[in-house]
Every structure is written in structure tokens, then in C-alpha cells.
Scaffold this motif. Sequence first.
Motif, short mmCIF file in Angstrom:
data_model
loop_
_atom_site.label_atom_id
_atom_site.label_comp_id
_atom_site.label_asym_id
_atom_site.label_seq_id
_atom_site.Cartn_x
_atom_site.Cartn_y
_atom_site.Cartn_z
N GLY A 521 0.83 -1.20 0.00
CA GLY A 521 0.00 0.00 0.00
C GLY A 521 0.86 1.24 0.00
O GLY A 521 2.06 1.20 0.28
N ALA A 522 0.25 2.38 -0.33
CA ALA A 522 0.99 3.64 -0.48
C ALA A 522 1.87 3.89 0.76
O ALA A 522 1.44 3.64 1.89
CB ALA A 522 0.01 4.79 -0.68
N PRO A 523 3.13 4.33 0.56
CA PRO A 523 3.70 4.71 -0.74
C PRO A 523 4.33 3.56 -1.51
O PRO A 523 4.86 3.77 -2.60
CB PRO A 523 4.78 5.72 -0.34
CG PRO A 523 5.28 5.19 0.97
CD PRO A 523 4.07 4.63 1.66
N ASP A 524 4.31 2.35 -0.95
CA ASP A 524 4.97 1.22 -1.62
C ASP A 524 3.96 0.36 -2.35
O ASP A 524 3.17 -0.37 -1.74
CB ASP A 524 5.73 0.39 -0.58
CG ASP A 524 6.88 1.15 0.04
OD1 ASP A 524 7.89 1.33 -0.66
OD2 ASP A 524 6.76 1.57 1.20
N THR A 525 3.97 0.43 -3.67
CA THR A 525 3.10 -0.38 -4.53
C THR A 525 3.96 -0.96 -5.64
O THR A 525 5.18 -0.77 -5.67
CB THR A 525 1.96 0.46 -5.11
OG1 THR A 525 2.52 1.50 -5.93
CG2 THR A 525 1.13 1.10 -4.01
N TRP A 526 3.32 -1.66 -6.55
CA TRP A 526 4.07 -2.29 -7.63
C TRP A 526 4.85 -1.27 -8.46
O TRP A 526 5.93 -1.56 -8.97
CB TRP A 526 3.14 -3.09 -8.53
CG TRP A 526 2.68 -4.37 -7.91
CD1 TRP A 526 1.47 -4.62 -7.35
CD2 TRP A 526 3.46 -5.56 -7.75
NE1 TRP A 526 1.45 -5.90 -6.84
CE2 TRP A 526 2.65 -6.51 -7.08
CE3 TRP A 526 4.76 -5.92 -8.09
CZ2 TRP A 526 3.09 -7.77 -6.75
CZ3 TRP A 526 5.20 -7.21 -7.77
CH2 TRP A 526 4.38 -8.11 -7.11
N GLY A 527 4.33 -0.07 -8.61
CA GLY A 527 5.01 0.92 -9.44
C GLY A 527 6.18 1.59 -8.75
O GLY A 527 7.13 2.03 -9.40
N SER A 528 6.14 1.67 -7.43
CA SER A 528 7.18 2.36 -6.69
C SER A 528 7.27 1.78 -5.29
O SER A 528 6.25 1.71 -4.59
CB SER A 528 6.88 3.86 -6.62
OG SER A 528 7.81 4.53 -5.79
N PHE A 529 8.45 1.37 -4.89
CA PHE A 529 8.61 0.76 -3.56
C PHE A 529 9.95 1.16 -2.96
O PHE A 529 10.88 0.34 -2.85
CB PHE A 529 8.48 -0.76 -3.63
CG PHE A 529 9.08 -1.40 -4.85
CD1 PHE A 529 10.41 -1.80 -4.86
CD2 PHE A 529 8.32 -1.58 -5.99
CE1 PHE A 529 10.96 -2.38 -5.98
CE2 PHE A 529 8.87 -2.18 -7.11
CZ PHE A 529 10.20 -2.58 -7.11
N PRO A 530 10.08 2.41 -2.54
CA PRO A 530 11.35 2.89 -1.98
C PRO A 530 11.77 2.15 -0.72
O PRO A 530 12.97 1.97 -0.48
CB PRO A 530 11.08 4.37 -1.72
CG PRO A 530 9.58 4.49 -1.64
CD PRO A 530 9.06 3.48 -2.60
N THR A 531 10.81 1.76 0.12
CA THR A 531 11.16 1.04 1.35
C THR A 531 10.85 -0.44 1.26
O THR A 531 11.20 -1.20 2.16
CB THR A 531 10.40 1.64 2.55
OG1 THR A 531 8.99 1.49 2.34
CG2 THR A 531 10.73 3.11 2.72
#
Length: 612
Positions: A521-531
Motif C-alpha cells: 500500500g501507499a507509498p509502496d506499490t508495484w510501481g514504486s517501492f522505496p522502502t
Amino acid sequence: MVSVVGAACLGAAPQIATGASSSTVVTATIPSATTLDTTSCATGTAATSFGTVLPGTSAITPGACVVQFGSSNDTSHLRIAQADGSTNAMWRLPDGALDATYDGPTGTGNGVVDVASPAVALYMGGAVRQPDGKVISVSIDRTVAKKKVLVTRVDANGVPDPGFGTANGQVTIDIGAGDAEPASVQLRGDGRIFIAANVNQFTPANSGGFWDIGFIQLNSDGTLDPTFDGPSNGNGWWVHDCGAGGGNDWPSNAIMLPNNETLVGISCGQDSSGMIKLRADGAIDATWDGDSGTANGVLLYDQVAGYEYSRQLIDMNDGTILGVTLSNTGGFVGALRIASTTGVRDVTFDGASGTGNGLVSLPGVPAGWFGSAGFARRANNGDILVFGSGAAAVVARFNAAGVLDPTWDGPSGTGNGFSQYTPGVSSALVTDDGRIYMAARSGTTGHVTLTALLRDGAVDQTFTRGAGTTGTGTVDITAYSGWVPQLLAELDGRIVIASTNNGNSGIRFGRISSGTVSQFGAPDTWGSFPTGFFAACQSATTSSTPAAGWALGTCTAGGTGWSAVPTSATDIATTTTGIATATSTLRFGAGFGAAAAPGTWVAPLTFSVVAP
């Protein structure tokens, strides 16, 4: 309905009828016949392993995890949860590095916390972790010649708890006329604290200075619990002598039973091992008798000539308790399995002996390998690991039936169920994924050492990466020196160490770090997962209906159906009444940030079935 009617005598008048009645109800309880099979979701298979994943990329398990569940006579609900109940769903196995965020009040940021103590602390008798992350330890207060019990509590970051004890999160317990040395500490469900101790009364009846068994109970704030009364002394502790002052008596650990009752492992007169059951008020439960027929609440058994010692009671999570015994010769490991409610021996626990008496003596114990100061742990699959102490660590593994596991081989290659490791061992931790961590104190440097083993006993050669070395599986924690280190599992794979420090001037805590990724879930999803993230997706069901929030999805990268795995058990699929075999098919996904540390990352999960 039963009735009794009196008949009139001939010639008697008038006729008088008398009657009486009573009733009863015959009952039967039929349970919900639920089933659960997660065989296809075994650890390390294509259904549960992402394989090698590069930093900054994501992955989906290549195989399907198909869970079978149902109830032949009721509705059923399949549930999923994180095994550790943490908000972080996936974590990296510890690599031996200290956690710099574990800081206590010192501000040093080195992962080690010293609790200043007015007492001269000696020997760590045990430690336990509360659900809120606070840690309680018990040690010896040797400020004066008379030994007392020192209890310390720190919060999840190592800060002394001001709401516990009288000073700096500590309290000292003075028992009777002689010395007291804590042997173990356990936590009750309501927060009260139970301590078993070695107590030397030095009374006229015990003029030889023999050791007896002390029971102590504290309230959650560290005050003595006056309701724990034993023989009606009203002071929250009492002392048990197995044999009127003859021979040394010692406790091991305790098992917390329902209704605040307690089962304590004991050694009586040094030549018999056993257990004693206490009621909620601390008095001996004379109705708990086992096979002895003595009606004294004590069960004793003698398995070997010479001295033997109860070293560990283990709750087998099936209504039975296992008692592990070691001898002073170092060449004996024995065990007894009983029903916890009655103390009657479980005759199905038989090992290879064929005696059918619930007692097992492990065959082929190498001479001198196991000392009397060993202990035991239970693995998630029900296997028992017995640890011996000495110059080297010795570990034996047997299954729930008492049979040695020949696949437990370690580095020896003998295939006999026994393994030896260097250095020694003072405590051990068995994790949900089957790994074993052993702690010891180096006899040359005084540093605490940690050794990591894999499920089969092989040394985990990746464990030492945090210390800058590889291949040995043992970390010498140069920043941590201490006596009798105890290991506790924290959430998300971290390991807490509790000990007294080398100078015997206080209590020391440390924490071994691990990395974590967040829930999906936000902010980490398939498109972007910094953590980083971890997620589950339900792709199909048979004979069942997806629960709210778990609608069927495509289960592809960026596709539909992905959900965070809940910290507590939550429905993912349900059946109508009488569906004995339904299925839920799951896939798992994860993304790792570009800075994700190397190592093995795990997400322990729990499946359950309920039938309301």
C-alpha cells in the motif's frame, strides 16, 4: 421423568396417594469438524519462495499456495495473519550486527544498554519478553553476603521502566533467612510475574545448608502479590522442601496453566526429577497426582543411577507437558511426557524403547557430552532440541514421539541425532522458520558470542556478515561483554540479549538488528517501492467464497487482488455448512528498495480455520 406412587392398603379409607418426582437432562456436545491442509504451501517451495531478487526489483512466487479447508458439519472461515503480529510484514534474518537504534537512556547508539543498579548483580537466571516489548530479567543481588533476587524491567528500547519496582526499573526480593538465586521467570497472561528460585534457608531443620525450592509471584508493577499465598503466609512467596532437609532440591522453569495455575519442574534430593503443581493461590494442588496415588500434587521419577536434574518443562501445545532430564555424568538425556491436567503419563511417548511408559532415555548419548546445566527448546513442528553446556555446545534433536532425528547432523556427519559446536552455549532461541541461535560467553575475552544454525543443524555461514566475516556462523560481539547471556525473540526477527555485565555491577541488554519491509500500500506499490513491500493475492477458490477485501484478482505485477497481510487473523474465504473440502489459491508478491541489505528475507504467516 421418574415417579413413585404409594398403593392403598385394602380396607383403608380414605385412599391417600403420595408421590415424588425428579428429572435429569442427558447431554452431548458435537464439535465443528474443521479441516486445514497447507501442505502445498511448505516453506522453501515454489509456492513460498521468491528465489533471488535484486535490490530495486519486485517478484511474485512462481508456484501456487493452495490451502484446503472446510467443515463437514458447519460453516467454515479460512483466516490468514502475520505470525509475529507485527506491522512490518517481511524482515531480513539477523546477521549478527548490533542494532544501533537500541539505545536506552545512554545516547551512545551502539545497540548495548547498561542499567545502572545499586545492587551488585551476579548471574542472569532468566528473562522474558512482554507483549508490549518490555523485557523482564531476574538475576542475583550480591550487594551483601546474603544473596537476593534482583528483578529488572526495561521498555522496548532498553530504557528502565519507572513504573516497575522502587528504583530505576528494579526491585530486590528477600526470601527467608538464607540465600536466594533465581532459576527462571515466566509471565502470566494478566501481567503478573512468576519466579522459581533456589533457596538456602539455613534453618534448624535444614542445618546442613541444603537448597530448597522457592516460588515467588509479583504484580505487574513489581510488588509482591499477597494473593499468592502458598501455606497461608500472605507475603507472595514460599519455600518447598522435598524431603525435610535431606539433600538439595532445585527448580527449573515453570509452565503457566489455565486458571492461573502453575506447573514447575523440580529436582528432589538430586536423585529424582519431577514436577509440582500449584493452584492459583500458590498452594500445592493435591488433586494433581499423576500415576503416583500419593495425592500430594508432586510427580517424581527416577531414570538413571546417580544424580539427575530436571532441566526444562516444555508445553507441547496439545495438552501434554514434556519434562527433560539430564545427569551429572553428562552421558544421559531423558524425558517424561504427561497430560497437563492430570499428570498421567502419555504412553504414546515411547521413543525406540517399546516400554510404553511415557519415559524415554535417548540412546547413544556420547559420554560426557551433556552436563547437568543443560536445557531444552521446542521447534514449531514439535521436535525437541536438548542443549548441553561445557567447552563446546552439544545439541540433540528428537521428535514428539521421543525418537532421535538422524537427519540432525550438524558438522559431524555421524547421522546419530547429536551434534557438537564451538563455542559453548548458555541459552538458545528457535525461530518460527526453524533456525537456531545459541549464545555463550567467551572464556578468554568475556564477549558474548552468537552462533546460528539452519534447520538441519548445519552452521548458517551467512550469519556473520554483520560482523564483517563469513563462513564461521559465529559472531564475537566485541561491544557486548556479559555473564550467562539469555536470548529473546523480538518482532521482525530482532534478537534481544539480557545478561549481567562482566564487572558484576549491573544488568546489560543488547539487540541484534534485522531489516524490514512495509505492508503493501501507499507509498509502496508495484510501481514504486522505496522502502519495500510484501503482499498476498487470492487468485481462485473452490467450494468457497472470497471474504471482504480478498476478491479474486489477476495476481500479476501491477494487477488486481493484492492485499496487505493482516497482523491479526482475518477471513480470506468462507464456506457454507457441510463443505468438508474447499480451497483457496494464493500468490505472494514483494518489492525491495534499491538500498535493501543483502541476506535472507522472510515473512512468517499463519493460516487457521474457525467454524462459528
